[in-house]
Design an enzyme around this catalytic site. Structure first.
Site, PDB file in Angstrom:
ATOM      1  CG  ASN A   1      -1.846   1.110   1.338  1.00 18.60           C
ATOM      2  OD1 ASN A   1      -1.810   2.028   0.519  1.00 18.60           O
ATOM      3  ND2 ASN A   1      -2.709   1.083   2.337  1.00 18.60           N
TER       4      ASN A   1
ATOM      5  CG  ASP B   1      -6.839  10.043  18.282  1.00 20.76           C
ATOM      6  OD1 ASP B   1      -7.831   9.460  18.766  1.00 20.76           O
ATOM      7  OD2 ASP B   1      -5.744   9.495  18.094  1.00 20.76           O
ATOM      8  CG  MET B   2     -13.767   9.229  18.493  1.00 17.36           C
ATOM      9  SD  MET B   2     -14.653  10.773  18.771  1.00 17.36           S
ATOM     10  CE  MET B   2     -15.978  10.621  17.632  1.00 17.36           C
TER      11      MET B   2
ATOM     12  CD  GLU C   1     -11.768  -2.714  13.887  1.00 17.36           C
ATOM     13  OE1 GLU C   1     -10.765  -3.083  14.546  1.00 17.36           O
ATOM     14  OE2 GLU C   1     -11.752  -2.616  12.647  1.00 17.36           O
ATOM     15  CG  ASN C   2     -10.450   0.417  18.984  1.00 18.09           C
ATOM     16  OD1 ASN C   2     -10.258  -0.672  19.508  1.00 18.09           O
ATOM     17  ND2 ASN C   2      -9.848   0.788  17.875  1.00 18.09           N
TER      18      ASN C   2
ATOM     19  CD  GLU D   1      -9.223  -0.964   4.410  1.00 13.58           C
ATOM     20  OE1 GLU D   1      -8.691  -0.525   5.440  1.00 13.58           O
ATOM     21  OE2 GLU D   1      -9.626  -0.245   3.498  1.00 13.58           O
TER      22      GLU D   1
HETATM   23  P1  AMP Z   1      -8.078   3.995  11.383  1.00  9.87           P
HETATM   24  O1  AMP Z   1      -8.053   5.096  10.371  1.00  9.87           O
HETATM   25  O2  AMP Z   1      -9.078   2.936  11.110  1.00  9.87           O
HETATM   26  O3  AMP Z   1      -6.714   3.445  11.702  1.00  9.87           O
HETATM   27  O4  AMP Z   1      -8.590   4.676  12.742  1.00  9.87           O
HETATM   28  C1  AMP Z   1      -7.784   5.595  13.423  1.00  9.87           C
HETATM   29  C2  AMP Z   1      -8.624   6.360  14.400  1.00  9.87           C
HETATM   30  O5  AMP Z   1      -9.284   5.461  15.310  1.00  9.87           O
HETATM   31  C3  AMP Z   1      -7.808   7.268  15.313  1.00  9.87           C
HETATM   32  O6  AMP Z   1      -7.591   8.499  14.727  1.00  9.87           O
HETATM   33  C4  AMP Z   1      -8.696   7.371  16.515  1.00  9.87           C
HETATM   34  O7  AMP Z   1      -9.477   8.528  16.386  1.00  9.87           O
HETATM   35  C5  AMP Z   1      -9.610   6.182  16.478  1.00  9.87           C
HETATM   36  N1  AMP Z   1      -9.497   5.336  17.666  1.00  9.87           N
HETATM   37  C6  AMP Z   1      -8.596   4.378  17.937  1.00  9.87           C
HETATM   38  N2  AMP Z   1      -8.808   3.852  19.164  1.00  9.87           N
HETATM   39  C7  AMP Z   1      -9.877   4.489  19.693  1.00  9.87           C
HETATM   40  C8  AMP Z   1     -10.609   4.402  20.924  1.00  9.87           C
HETATM   41  N3  AMP Z   1     -10.275   3.544  21.882  1.00  9.87           N
HETATM   42  N4  AMP Z   1     -11.649   5.244  21.088  1.00  9.87           N
HETATM   43  C9  AMP Z   1     -12.009   6.114  20.138  1.00  9.87           C
HETATM   44  N5  AMP Z   1     -11.372   6.236  18.974  1.00  9.87           N
HETATM   45  C10 AMP Z   1     -10.318   5.444  18.736  1.00  9.87           C
END
Ligand code: AMP
Length: 398
Positions: free
Chosen positions: A7, A283-284, A334-335, A385
């Site tokens: 990727n 970031d969530m 997922e989280n 993916e």
């Molecule tokens: P991805 O693009 O699928 O890798 O997702 C990344 C994003 O997942 C990060 O920017 C976080 O905002 C979010 N994330 C990861 N862990 C958590 C968590 N425990 N609670 C909320 N958001 C999360």
């Protein structure tokens, strides 16, 4: 058969080496800062210690060479020779209307991908660099391309056309293409498998919410609508992307602030979303923390994010005249138990009954988070993916 999945981004290259006899990952890693000072290779061989190397990697061909060296290294390697790699699968963001499926790389396929540069100027050129780099290092190994858009090519015209002059579609192919197709495809199939029900019978809404986010209505295994548009900017509110907005805002703001096309693009893609509203982070996790501390801007950012996602779920239930399954996947999906709870507790009109203790469980496995009485099954399914790319590659080269 061993398959290398690549990727490639403009300055990065992620990889995973699969053994397709049992679909196990032999090693994975990342090259960062390609073309900059001090490029970093992080190599994670399964069952061995992680290995990091800092060196000067000026372009993607050298990056792939470094990856192959790491994979065959006496200490950190997982194979004894590059010749064990029998195929390479590449992720490509945009396949336009041409690539309705994954494909073997041929000279014709490469020229088609080049023709699509115009539709995905940020994403497709780096993918092509990855393809060239792999070809230069492994000239006799078959290569494949797997597109983020292909899964959505089953959308009907009424879902993919924009209500603007048709000439723009005829001349420039301006239409909805969607993204994250490999993920929506993977989790919808996993959902049917998990439930032990035929995919053909199910109406599934898949929510891929990570740093970028998109939501798809999957009916009978086919994508019938999706929230990302011609580019990955439309749809849900995301980490740094605005998602849906009144298109008239764009010329209005450009005029008032004297912004160029590039500047307004950058504002909407990189400086909007959770980051813009919270004023803290894209970031969530940090936004949720801010909300839990009672911080007003983070609370608003979380509420907007949740509200927009919930509205999309409602509209896709309407699009399919019902929904049997909702799937949450990717980093946030997922989280974040709190986000899932806030979305689902206001979807009781669909007959959804959340099981709070199941929702609170953290695990890397597919799982159900609704009660036995719930009319809609809600699942959390980790996406993969890379595995889709490896599987498609395996199928194509056989
Ligand atoms: P991805 O693009 O699928 O890798 O997702 C990344 C994003 O997942 C990060 O920017 C976080 O905002 C979010 N994330 C990861 N862990 C958590 C968590 N425990 N609670 C909320 N958001 C999360």
């Amino acid at each position: 058969m061993k398959i290398l999945v690549i990727n490639a981004g403009s300055s990065s290259l992620k990889y995973q080496l699969y053994d397709m006899t049992d679909e196990s990952v032999l090693a994975k890693g990342l090259v960062e800062r390609i073309g900059m000072d001090s490029s970093i290779l992080t190599h994670k061989p399964t069952g061995k210690e992680e290995y990091t190397e800092v060196s000067e990697i000026l372009e993607h061909t050298t990056a792939v060479r470094k990856v192959l060296n790491a994979l065959t290294d006496a200490e950190h390697g997982v194979i004894s020779s590059v010749s064990e790699i029998e195929a390479v699968g590449h992720r490509v963001v945009h396949g336009g209307e041409i690539f309705k499926q994954s494909a073997l790389i041929t000279p014709e396929a490469k020229s088609e991908i080049r023709r699509l540069f115009d539709l995905a100027p940020l994403h497709n050129p780096p993918s092509m660099m990855g393809i060239r780099a792999a070809e230069a290092n492994m000239p006799n190994v078959p290569q494949t391309v797997i597109f983020d858009t292909s899964f959505h090519q089953t959308m009907p015209e009424k879902a993919y056309m924009y209500a603007i002059p048709r000439v723009l579609y005829n001349k420039y192919k301006v239409r909805r293409y969607g993204a994250h197709g490999t993920s929506h495809d993977f989790v919808s199939k996993e959902a049917a498998k998990f439930l032990g029900r035929p995919l053909e019978d199910l109406k599934i809404i898949t929510c891929h919410i990570g740093n970028g986010g998109s939501i798809t209505a999957v009916q009978g295994g086919l994508s019938v609508d999706t929230s990302m548009g011609m580019t990955p900017l439309e749809g849900l509110m995301m980490g740094t992307r605005s998602g849906d907005l009144d298109p008239a805002i764009v010329p209005y703001v450009m005029n008032k602030e004297e912004l160029t096309v590039n500047e307004v693009n950058s504002m909407l893609n990189k400086h909007s979303g959770l980051l813009a509203i919270s004023g803290i982070s894209s970031d969530m996790r940090e936004v949720t923390e801010g909300m839990e501390k009672g911080e007003a801007n983070s609370t608003l950012a979380f509420e907007m994010y949740e509200y927009r996602l919930r509205k999309y779920i409602g509209s896709y239930a309407a699009a399919m005249n019902g929904v049997d399954v909702i799937v949450f996947t990717a980093g946030v999906g997922e989280n974040s138990a709190v986000l899932r709870k806030r979305v689902l507790e206001q979807l009781t009109f669909l007959g959804i009954e959340l099981d709070e203790s199941l929702n609170a469980i953290r695990s890397g496995e597919p799982r159900r988070i609704t009660t036995a009485n719930s009319k809609v099954e809600v699942l959390v399914i980790p996406t993969n993916e890379e595995l889709v790319i490896a599987r498609d590659t395996f199928r194509l080269v056989q």
